[in-house]
Structures are given as structure tokens and as C-alpha cells.
Design a protein around this motif. Structure first.
Motif, mmCIF file in Angstrom:
data_model
loop_
_atom_site.group_PDB
_atom_site.id
_atom_site.type_symbol
_atom_site.label_atom_id
_atom_site.label_comp_id
_atom_site.label_asym_id
_atom_site.label_seq_id
_atom_site.Cartn_x
_atom_site.Cartn_y
_atom_site.Cartn_z
ATOM 1 N N SER A 40 0.815 -1.215 0.000
ATOM 2 C CA SER A 40 0.000 0.000 0.000
ATOM 3 C C SER A 40 0.851 1.269 0.000
ATOM 4 O O SER A 40 2.013 1.261 0.430
ATOM 5 C CB SER A 40 -0.914 0.020 1.225
ATOM 6 O OG SER A 40 -0.134 0.175 2.393
ATOM 7 N N GLU A 41 0.223 2.357 -0.457
ATOM 8 C CA GLU A 41 0.887 3.661 -0.425
ATOM 9 C C GLU A 41 1.222 4.047 1.011
ATOM 10 O O GLU A 41 2.290 4.626 1.264
ATOM 11 C CB GLU A 41 -0.004 4.724 -1.080
ATOM 12 C CG GLU A 41 -0.162 4.531 -2.566
ATOM 13 C CD GLU A 41 -1.082 5.559 -3.209
ATOM 14 O OE1 GLU A 41 -1.016 6.743 -2.822
ATOM 15 O OE2 GLU A 41 -1.857 5.177 -4.113
ATOM 16 N N SER A 42 0.336 3.725 1.934
ATOM 17 C CA SER A 42 0.590 4.090 3.333
ATOM 18 C C SER A 42 1.839 3.394 3.869
ATOM 19 O O SER A 42 2.542 3.937 4.718
ATOM 20 C CB SER A 42 -0.624 3.774 4.207
ATOM 21 O OG SER A 42 -0.902 2.389 4.187
ATOM 22 N N ALA A 43 2.149 2.210 3.363
ATOM 23 C CA ALA A 43 3.367 1.504 3.787
ATOM 24 C C ALA A 43 4.607 2.272 3.339
ATOM 25 O O ALA A 43 5.610 2.327 4.071
ATOM 26 C CB ALA A 43 3.384 0.088 3.224
ATOM 27 N N ILE A 44 4.547 2.870 2.169
ATOM 28 C CA ILE A 44 5.676 3.689 1.697
ATOM 29 C C ILE A 44 5.800 4.945 2.557
ATOM 30 O O ILE A 44 6.901 5.338 2.948
ATOM 31 C CB ILE A 44 5.515 4.041 0.202
ATOM 32 C CG1 ILE A 44 5.665 2.756 -0.616
ATOM 33 C CG2 ILE A 44 6.555 5.083 -0.234
ATOM 34 C CD1 ILE A 44 5.380 2.896 -2.073
ATOM 35 N N TYR A 45 4.655 5.562 2.857
ATOM 36 C CA TYR A 45 4.666 6.792 3.666
ATOM 37 C C TYR A 45 5.233 6.559 5.072
ATOM 38 O O TYR A 45 5.673 7.505 5.723
ATOM 39 C CB TYR A 45 3.267 7.409 3.745
ATOM 40 C CG TYR A 45 2.836 8.096 2.473
ATOM 41 C CD1 TYR A 45 3.578 9.157 1.945
ATOM 42 C CD2 TYR A 45 1.700 7.677 1.790
ATOM 43 C CE1 TYR A 45 3.188 9.784 0.774
ATOM 44 C CE2 TYR A 45 1.309 8.305 0.613
ATOM 45 C CZ TYR A 45 2.058 9.357 0.111
ATOM 46 O OH TYR A 45 1.676 9.973 -1.052
ATOM 47 N N ARG A 46 5.231 5.325 5.539
ATOM 48 C CA ARG A 46 5.842 5.044 6.850
ATOM 49 C C ARG A 46 7.359 5.193 6.794
ATOM 50 O O ARG A 46 8.008 5.404 7.806
ATOM 51 C CB ARG A 46 5.468 3.636 7.318
ATOM 52 C CG ARG A 46 4.072 3.543 7.894
ATOM 53 C CD ARG A 46 3.861 2.276 8.697
ATOM 54 N NE ARG A 46 3.792 1.078 7.876
ATOM 55 C CZ ARG A 46 2.691 0.620 7.280
ATOM 56 N NH1 ARG A 46 1.553 1.282 7.418
ATOM 57 N NH2 ARG A 46 2.712 -0.478 6.575
ATOM 58 N N HIS A 47 7.921 5.084 5.586
ATOM 59 C CA HIS A 47 9.372 5.158 5.422
ATOM 60 C C HIS A 47 9.838 6.485 4.815
ATOM 61 O O HIS A 47 10.924 6.970 5.142
ATOM 62 C CB HIS A 47 9.857 3.998 4.544
ATOM 63 C CG HIS A 47 9.550 2.666 5.141
ATOM 64 N ND1 HIS A 47 10.304 2.127 6.154
ATOM 65 C CD2 HIS A 47 8.554 1.784 4.882
ATOM 66 C CE1 HIS A 47 9.795 0.947 6.494
ATOM 67 N NE2 HIS A 47 8.731 0.720 5.748
ATOM 68 N N TYR A 48 9.033 7.048 3.937
ATOM 69 C CA TYR A 48 9.357 8.319 3.292
ATOM 70 C C TYR A 48 8.095 9.156 3.211
ATOM 71 O O TYR A 48 7.054 8.670 2.777
ATOM 72 C CB TYR A 48 9.903 8.086 1.869
ATOM 73 C CG TYR A 48 11.248 7.392 1.851
ATOM 74 C CD1 TYR A 48 12.405 8.069 2.177
ATOM 75 C CD2 TYR A 48 11.337 6.047 1.509
ATOM 76 C CE1 TYR A 48 13.639 7.432 2.161
ATOM 77 C CE2 TYR A 48 12.566 5.396 1.481
ATOM 78 C CZ TYR A 48 13.714 6.094 1.810
ATOM 79 O OH TYR A 48 14.930 5.456 1.802
ATOM 80 N N GLU A 49 8.203 10.419 3.611
ATOM 81 C CA GLU A 49 7.025 11.292 3.624
ATOM 82 C C GLU A 49 6.518 11.594 2.219
ATOM 83 O O GLU A 49 5.333 11.825 2.021
ATOM 84 C CB GLU A 49 7.348 12.611 4.324
ATOM 85 C CG GLU A 49 7.453 12.483 5.827
ATOM 86 C CD GLU A 49 7.789 13.819 6.482
ATOM 87 O OE1 GLU A 49 7.448 14.882 5.917
ATOM 88 O OE2 GLU A 49 8.401 13.790 7.555
ATOM 89 N N ASN A 50 7.455 11.624 1.247
ATOM 90 C CA ASN A 50 7.061 11.997 -0.114
ATOM 91 C C ASN A 50 8.153 11.604 -1.114
ATOM 92 O O ASN A 50 9.198 11.072 -0.736
ATOM 93 C CB ASN A 50 6.779 13.509 -0.189
ATOM 94 C CG ASN A 50 7.935 14.329 0.368
ATOM 95 O OD1 ASN A 50 9.107 14.017 0.142
ATOM 96 N ND2 ASN A 50 7.617 15.376 1.116
ATOM 97 N N LYS A 51 7.886 11.888 -2.366
ATOM 98 C CA LYS A 51 8.806 11.586 -3.459
ATOM 99 C C LYS A 51 10.146 12.309 -3.274
ATOM 100 O O LYS A 51 11.203 11.766 -3.598
ATOM 101 C CB LYS A 51 8.131 12.004 -4.776
ATOM 102 C CG LYS A 51 8.986 11.952 -5.999
ATOM 103 C CD LYS A 51 8.162 12.400 -7.207
ATOM 104 C CE LYS A 51 8.998 12.624 -8.433
ATOM 105 N NZ LYS A 51 8.194 12.920 -9.619
ATOM 106 N N ILE A 52 10.091 13.530 -2.761
ATOM 107 C CA ILE A 52 11.320 14.326 -2.567
ATOM 108 C C ILE A 52 12.268 13.590 -1.623
ATOM 109 O O ILE A 52 13.479 13.512 -1.884
ATOM 110 C CB ILE A 52 10.994 15.736 -2.003
ATOM 111 C CG1 ILE A 52 10.048 16.492 -2.935
ATOM 112 C CG2 ILE A 52 12.266 16.528 -1.752
ATOM 113 C CD1 ILE A 52 10.504 16.636 -4.364
ATOM 114 N N GLN A 53 11.742 13.039 -0.536
ATOM 115 C CA GLN A 53 12.590 12.299 0.403
ATOM 116 C C GLN A 53 13.223 11.078 -0.255
ATOM 117 O O GLN A 53 14.358 10.728 0.048
ATOM 118 C CB GLN A 53 11.795 11.881 1.637
ATOM 119 C CG GLN A 53 11.613 12.979 2.639
ATOM 120 C CD GLN A 53 11.155 12.431 3.981
ATOM 121 O OE1 GLN A 53 10.667 11.301 4.094
ATOM 122 N NE2 GLN A 53 11.314 13.244 5.011
ATOM 123 N N ILE A 54 12.497 10.439 -1.155
ATOM 124 C CA ILE A 54 13.040 9.272 -1.864
ATOM 125 C C ILE A 54 14.188 9.724 -2.768
ATOM 126 O O ILE A 54 15.251 9.090 -2.818
ATOM 127 C CB ILE A 54 11.940 8.546 -2.661
ATOM 128 C CG1 ILE A 54 10.911 7.943 -1.695
ATOM 129 C CG2 ILE A 54 12.554 7.459 -3.548
ATOM 130 C CD1 ILE A 54 9.645 7.434 -2.370
#
Length: 195
Positions: A40-54
Motif C-alpha cells: 500500500s501507499e501508506s506503507a511507503i509513507y511510513r518510510h518516506y514522507e514523499n517523493k522528494i525524500q526518496i
């Protein structure tokens, strides 16, 4: 790299690089990333707040790799020209293994509205330039590298030519072997900088 990434963060960074390779930086979205990884998208948000952080994490990856290599070259018993040659070869190998890094580190025009990314790219470039300049200064002091051009200018000439050569490879859709063709390119740089 500023901080050690968790296994999940490394996975997100690696899959992000795959997405960039497939469809450019514009194709890197949290939605596309979640679909490609399979959670899920929320699983990614647990590690990075947004695309910029990635993207910052990708830049940190490149910066960490370059810093480790510069450090090992600085401690190596070799002349300055050989060290510069090794630095070029390391960049060519890194880019060949992960071509999408080129799209990230050479995309400051896309980042102009993202101060965090512009600052990070500037930091990477400054660190690389400072390391290269110290190798050049040592080479000038030892009589290996021409002294009629200031170390700052030689550093810009070398880094700029590296950048242009890699960008040509990138824009040609990786149509040539960067490392193999790069060997000839390095020979030309050596002719330009040696006494």
C-alpha cells in the motif's frame, strides 16, 4: 550516506530507480511505487514522507558511494593522474550498474522548484569537486599535473567533461558501453591535465 537505510528503505530506493529507468523521474510517484513493490501507499509513507525524500535518499546513496571511493583513492599509493583515472572508472561503473542515477543527479533543472533537492545536488557536486581539487593540488605539487591552470579550474574542466560524457551516454539511451568507451575518454583527459 547520511544514515543507514533499513532493508525496506533500500527496497524503496532500488524500485524507485527501476521506475525512473522505465519512465523517467515523472514516472516516480508514490502510487506507481506502491503498485510496483506490491504494497500500500501508506506503507511507503511510513518510510518516506514523499517523493522528494526518496530522491534525497537516492542522492545520498550516490554521495556515499562517491565519498567512500574518494577516501580510498586519497589513501592509495598512486600518482594523482592514476587516482583521477580510477575516479572516472568508478563513476562509469556506478552509472553502468544503475543508469537511472544519472537521471537523478543530472536533473537539477527539474529540481529548481525543490530547494531540498537543489541543495543536495549542490552538496554532492561540491564534495566531489573538493576531493578532486585536493588530488589535483597534490599532483601539481608532485609535478605530475600542469600548474598553468588553477586547481579550481582544472576540477571544473574534469568534472564538467565527465558530466557531459555521461550525459551523452544517457541521452543516447545508453547506446554505448560507458566503461569501455570511457577508457578512451579518460586517455584524452590525461593528455589535457598532465605536464
Amino acid at each position: 550516506m547520511n544514515a543507514e537505510l533499513s532493508d525496506r528503505q533500500k527496497e524503496i530506493v532500488n524500485v524507485s530507480l527501476e521506475l525512473i529507468a522505465e519512465s523517467g523521474i515523472q514516472g516516480l510517484t508514490i502510487k506507481n511505487l506502491a503498485m510496483k513493490i506490491g504494497f500500500s501507499e501508506s506503507a511507503i509513507y511510513r518510510h518516506y514522507e514523499n517523493k522528494i525524500q526518496i530522491l534525497v535518499a537516492i542522492l545520498n546513496y550516490f554521495e556515499g558511494n562517491a565519498a567512500r571511493f574518494f577516501k580510498s583513492e586519497m589513501n592509495m599509493e598512486a600518482d594523482a593522474v592514476t587516482k583521477i583515472e580510477h575516479l572516472f572508472l568508478n563513476h562509469f561503473r556506478t552509472f553502468s550498474l544503475k543508469p537511472s542515477i544519472v537521471a537523478v543527479i543530472f536533473s537539477e533543472e527539474i529540481f529548481r522548484n525543490e530547494p531540498v533537492l537543489i541543495e543536495k545536488v549542490a552538496e554532492v557536486m561540491k564534495n566531489n569537486s573538493d576531493h578532486l581539487k585536493s588530488i589535483i593540488q597534490a599532483g601539481q605539487k608532485n609535478g605530475e599535473i600542469r600548474t598553468d591552470i588553477e586547481p579550481d579550474h582544472l576540477s571544473v574542466i574534469i568534472m564538467g567533461s565527465l558530466r557531459m560524457f555521461v550525459k551523452q551516454w544517457h541521452l543516447s539511451n545508453y547506446s554505448f558501453d560507458l566503461t569501455a568507451k570511457g577508457a578512451g575518454f579518460i586517455s584524452s583527459i590525461k593528455i589535457l591535465i598532465t605536464k
